[in-house]
Scaffold this motif. Structure first.
Motif, short mmCIF file in Angstrom:
data_model
loop_
_atom_site.label_atom_id
_atom_site.label_comp_id
_atom_site.label_asym_id
_atom_site.label_seq_id
_atom_site.Cartn_x
_atom_site.Cartn_y
_atom_site.Cartn_z
N UNK A 81 58.15 55.54 102.61
CA UNK A 81 57.73 56.05 104.08
C UNK A 81 57.96 54.77 105.00
N UNK A 82 57.48 53.79 104.40
CA UNK A 82 57.38 52.49 105.16
C UNK A 82 58.95 52.00 105.29
N UNK A 83 59.66 52.06 104.36
CA UNK A 83 61.10 51.62 104.62
C UNK A 83 61.68 52.57 105.64
N UNK A 84 61.42 53.96 105.43
CA UNK A 84 62.17 54.95 106.25
C UNK A 84 61.64 54.74 107.77
N UNK A 85 60.64 54.25 107.90
CA UNK A 85 60.22 53.90 109.37
C UNK A 85 61.08 53.07 110.07
N UNK A 86 61.47 52.00 109.19
CA UNK A 86 62.69 51.08 109.82
C UNK A 86 63.83 51.71 110.18
N UNK A 87 64.21 52.79 109.63
CA UNK A 87 65.42 53.51 109.76
C UNK A 87 65.40 54.81 110.70
N UNK A 88 64.18 55.12 110.97
CA UNK A 88 63.94 56.23 111.86
C UNK A 88 62.72 55.84 112.86
N UNK A 89 61.50 56.06 112.62
CA UNK A 89 60.52 55.60 113.34
C UNK A 89 59.21 56.10 112.65
N UNK A 90 58.24 55.27 112.85
CA UNK A 90 56.86 55.40 112.14
C UNK A 90 56.48 56.59 112.80
N UNK A 91 56.55 57.04 114.10
CA UNK A 91 56.11 58.55 114.62
C UNK A 91 56.78 59.34 113.75
N UNK A 92 57.47 59.29 112.88
CA UNK A 92 58.00 60.23 112.13
C UNK A 92 57.66 60.40 110.61
N UNK A 93 57.81 59.17 110.15
CA UNK A 93 57.37 58.80 108.70
C UNK A 93 55.87 58.76 108.37
N UNK A 94 55.04 58.42 109.44
CA UNK A 94 53.44 58.53 109.17
C UNK A 94 53.00 60.27 109.01
N UNK A 95 53.42 60.91 110.00
CA UNK A 95 52.91 62.11 110.20
C UNK A 95 53.80 62.71 108.72
N UNK A 96 54.82 62.71 108.39
CA UNK A 96 55.59 63.26 107.13
C UNK A 96 54.65 62.95 105.91
N UNK A 97 54.00 61.62 105.91
CA UNK A 97 53.43 61.14 104.81
C UNK A 97 52.12 61.86 105.00
#
Length: 117
Positions: A81-97
């Motif tokens: 999720x942390x790595x993915x936030x660098x590729x997409x956005x933390x605004x996406x990966x944190x709610x997904x988590x």
């Protein structure tokens, strides 16, 4: 007093202080320079720096929480999720988590409820 303070609590506290100092440093600059805070958001200036620090500290604290919570709940690949936030956005990966965390909490609760007493 310190018996309830874990190293993780100190990490969150340090991030809190960094967030306060970082954002208010740039807010103070905006006030001293008599800048238009809202206007600076679209043109540049201390307001943009303040928001950048704000979001960086929130993303860092959220990333620490995410990794610790994923491990605590036995969720595999929490670091993605942390790595993915660098590729997409933390605004996406944190709610997904958070959604996947809730799913895991529901799964654990259902396993507890179905376990023989």
């Amino acid at each position: 007093m310190s018996r309830h303070w874990s190293p993780l609590a100190f990490v969150y506290l340090a991030l809190s202080v960094a967030g306060l100092i970082g954002t208010w440093w740039f807010n103070a600059l905006a006030i001293i320079q008599l800048r238009d805070f809202l206007g600076d958001l679209v043109t540049s200036g201390p307001a943009v720096s303040s928001i950048t620090v704000d979001l960086l500290v929130v993303a860092t604290a959220g990333s620490v929480f995410l990794i610790v919570e994923a491990r605590r709940l036995g969720m595999r690949f929490g670091w993605l999720y942390v790595v993915g936030s660098g590729l997409t956005a933390f605004a996406f990966t944190f709610p997904l988590f958070l959604a996947m965390r809730q799913r895991r909490l529901n799964q654990l609760a259902s396993e507890d409820a179905s376990a023989p007493a």
